[in-house]
Design a protein around this motif. Structure first.
Motif, short mmCIF file in Angstrom:
data_model
loop_
_atom_site.label_atom_id
_atom_site.label_comp_id
_atom_site.label_asym_id
_atom_site.label_seq_id
_atom_site.Cartn_x
_atom_site.Cartn_y
_atom_site.Cartn_z
N ILE A 28 -25.92 26.17 15.14
CA ILE A 28 -27.81 25.46 16.26
C ILE A 28 -28.76 25.80 14.77
O ILE A 28 -29.81 25.21 14.64
CB ILE A 28 -27.58 26.93 17.37
CG1 ILE A 28 -27.73 27.97 17.15
CG2 ILE A 28 -26.64 25.96 18.13
CD1 ILE A 28 -28.54 28.66 17.96
N GLY A 29 -27.73 26.67 13.79
CA GLY A 29 -28.58 26.50 12.36
C GLY A 29 -28.64 25.30 11.42
O GLY A 29 -29.89 25.45 10.54
N ASP A 30 -27.87 24.81 11.44
CA ASP A 30 -26.88 23.84 10.77
C ASP A 30 -28.18 23.08 10.73
O ASP A 30 -28.44 22.46 11.95
CB ASP A 30 -25.95 23.22 11.40
CG ASP A 30 -25.47 22.09 9.97
OD1 ASP A 30 -25.47 22.20 8.94
OD2 ASP A 30 -25.34 20.57 10.73
N LYS A 31 -29.11 22.28 9.48
CA LYS A 31 -29.64 21.12 9.23
C LYS A 31 -29.36 20.24 10.50
O LYS A 31 -30.34 19.39 11.29
CB LYS A 31 -30.25 20.89 8.26
CG LYS A 31 -29.94 20.18 7.50
CD LYS A 31 -29.71 19.76 5.91
CE LYS A 31 -28.63 18.74 5.31
NZ LYS A 31 -29.08 18.81 3.81
N TRP A 32 -28.84 19.80 10.30
CA TRP A 32 -28.02 18.00 10.77
C TRP A 32 -27.76 18.94 12.52
O TRP A 32 -28.67 18.12 13.17
CB TRP A 32 -26.70 17.37 9.94
CG TRP A 32 -26.61 17.18 9.03
CD1 TRP A 32 -25.45 18.19 8.00
CD2 TRP A 32 -27.15 16.54 8.15
NE1 TRP A 32 -26.10 17.38 6.63
CE2 TRP A 32 -26.79 16.18 6.98
CE3 TRP A 32 -28.99 15.51 8.40
CZ2 TRP A 32 -28.06 15.79 6.14
CZ3 TRP A 32 -29.03 15.08 7.79
CH2 TRP A 32 -29.07 15.36 6.57
N VAL A 34 -29.68 20.61 14.39
CA VAL A 34 -31.50 20.92 14.50
C VAL A 34 -31.35 19.26 14.77
O VAL A 34 -32.14 18.83 15.57
CB VAL A 34 -31.94 21.24 13.45
CG1 VAL A 34 -33.54 21.36 13.39
CG2 VAL A 34 -31.76 23.67 13.40
N LEU A 35 -31.08 18.27 14.01
CA LEU A 35 -31.74 17.24 13.80
C LEU A 35 -31.48 16.38 14.89
O LEU A 35 -31.88 15.73 15.26
CB LEU A 35 -31.64 17.05 11.98
CG LEU A 35 -33.04 16.94 11.82
CD1 LEU A 35 -32.47 16.40 9.86
CD2 LEU A 35 -33.96 17.29 11.32
N VAL A 36 -30.51 16.30 14.59
CA VAL A 36 -29.15 15.56 16.09
C VAL A 36 -30.27 15.61 17.62
O VAL A 36 -30.47 15.06 18.27
CB VAL A 36 -27.65 15.82 16.11
CG1 VAL A 36 -26.81 15.27 17.60
CG2 VAL A 36 -27.34 15.46 14.70
N ILE A 37 -29.79 16.74 17.62
CA ILE A 37 -30.24 18.09 18.91
C ILE A 37 -31.61 17.42 19.10
O ILE A 37 -32.41 16.88 20.07
CB ILE A 37 -30.04 19.29 19.00
CG1 ILE A 37 -28.96 19.55 19.49
CG2 ILE A 37 -31.21 19.82 20.34
CD1 ILE A 37 -28.36 21.23 18.73
N THR A 38 -32.50 17.93 18.74
CA THR A 38 -33.84 17.24 18.31
C THR A 38 -34.22 15.18 18.45
O THR A 38 -34.88 15.37 19.40
CB THR A 38 -35.03 17.43 17.21
OG1 THR A 38 -34.73 18.43 17.17
CG2 THR A 38 -36.07 17.57 17.60
N SER A 39 -33.32 15.22 18.12
CA SER A 39 -33.76 13.43 18.17
C SER A 39 -33.14 12.94 19.61
O SER A 39 -33.56 12.12 20.31
CB SER A 39 -32.41 11.94 16.64
OG SER A 39 -32.97 13.11 15.66
N LEU A 40 -31.46 14.20 19.98
CA LEU A 40 -31.33 13.55 21.36
C LEU A 40 -32.64 13.74 22.46
O LEU A 40 -32.03 14.17 23.53
CB LEU A 40 -30.05 14.24 21.66
CG LEU A 40 -29.29 13.19 20.49
CD1 LEU A 40 -27.79 14.27 21.48
CD2 LEU A 40 -28.72 12.22 21.58
N GLU A 41 -33.33 14.18 21.68
CA GLU A 41 -34.38 15.24 23.49
C GLU A 41 -35.06 14.17 24.04
O GLU A 41 -35.41 14.34 25.52
CB GLU A 41 -35.50 16.17 22.26
CG GLU A 41 -36.61 16.63 23.63
CD GLU A 41 -37.68 17.92 22.97
OE1 GLU A 41 -37.76 18.46 23.68
OE2 GLU A 41 -37.64 17.42 21.05
N GLY A 42 -35.20 12.83 23.77
CA GLY A 42 -35.63 11.55 24.30
C GLY A 42 -34.96 11.56 24.91
O GLY A 42 -35.86 10.14 25.81
N GLY A 43 -33.83 11.52 24.94
CA GLY A 43 -32.50 10.76 25.92
C GLY A 43 -31.53 10.30 25.16
O GLY A 43 -31.07 10.41 23.92
N PRO A 44 -30.62 9.42 25.56
CA PRO A 44 -29.34 9.23 25.14
C PRO A 44 -29.83 8.56 24.12
O PRO A 44 -30.63 7.38 24.56
CB PRO A 44 -28.32 8.86 26.61
CG PRO A 44 -29.22 8.70 27.64
CD PRO A 44 -30.56 9.45 27.29
N LEU A 45 -28.89 8.29 22.86
CA LEU A 45 -28.32 7.27 22.00
C LEU A 45 -27.71 7.06 21.37
O LEU A 45 -26.68 7.96 21.75
CB LEU A 45 -29.37 7.99 20.72
CG LEU A 45 -31.13 8.53 20.91
CD1 LEU A 45 -31.51 9.18 19.70
CD2 LEU A 45 -31.89 7.00 21.15
#
Length: 130
Positions: A28-32, A34-45
């Motif tokens: 969960i500390g890995d940059k990718w 963090v960015l993937v989880i944050t990107s998915l916050e708005g819904g499925p992609l």
């Protein structure tokens, strides 16, 4: 289970070398991640949408990150039976529970980037003199 990694009263101990919680912190500390989880916050992609959202991630690294997050139960992968098949990635309940802490961390990084950049410049300058 090894007493050093799990104690029924205190829980997992990431300060112990063999504790699985340490590997989870790495993930969960890995940059990718963090960015993937944050990107998915708005819904499925879809994969291509995620790749566009996370500027700079390679196809290989995104694939590896998604597989690892799926294995850890943070992301789900759904294949829709269409032609061609449509695959979507979404946060699980556990993954959604991580978005709050990641938002705080991301906001902190943005807010303090100027001070960090200044410190880096001072450090690099001092190092160049020695």
């Amino acid at each position: 289970m090894d007493q050093r990694t799990f104690d029924g009263t205190s829980g997992w101990d990431p300060f112990t070398r063999d504790c699985p919680s340490r590997r989870l912190l790495d993930r969960i500390g890995d940059k990718w991640s963090v960015l993937v989880i944050t990107s998915l916050e708005g819904g499925p992609l879809r994969f291509s949408e995620l790749r566009a959202a996370v500027d700079g991630v390679s196809q290989k690294m995104l694939t590896q990150t998604l597989r690892a997050l799926e294995r850890d139960g943070l992301v789900s992968r759904t294949v829709h039976p269409e032609i061609p098949p449509r695959v979507e990635y979404a946060l699980t309940a556990t993954g959604r529970s991580l978005t709050g802490p990641l938002q705080v961390l991301t906001s902190w990084a943005v807010e303090h980037m100027g001070a960090v950049a200044e410190a880096q410049s001072r450090y690099d300058y001092a190092a160049s003199l020695s």
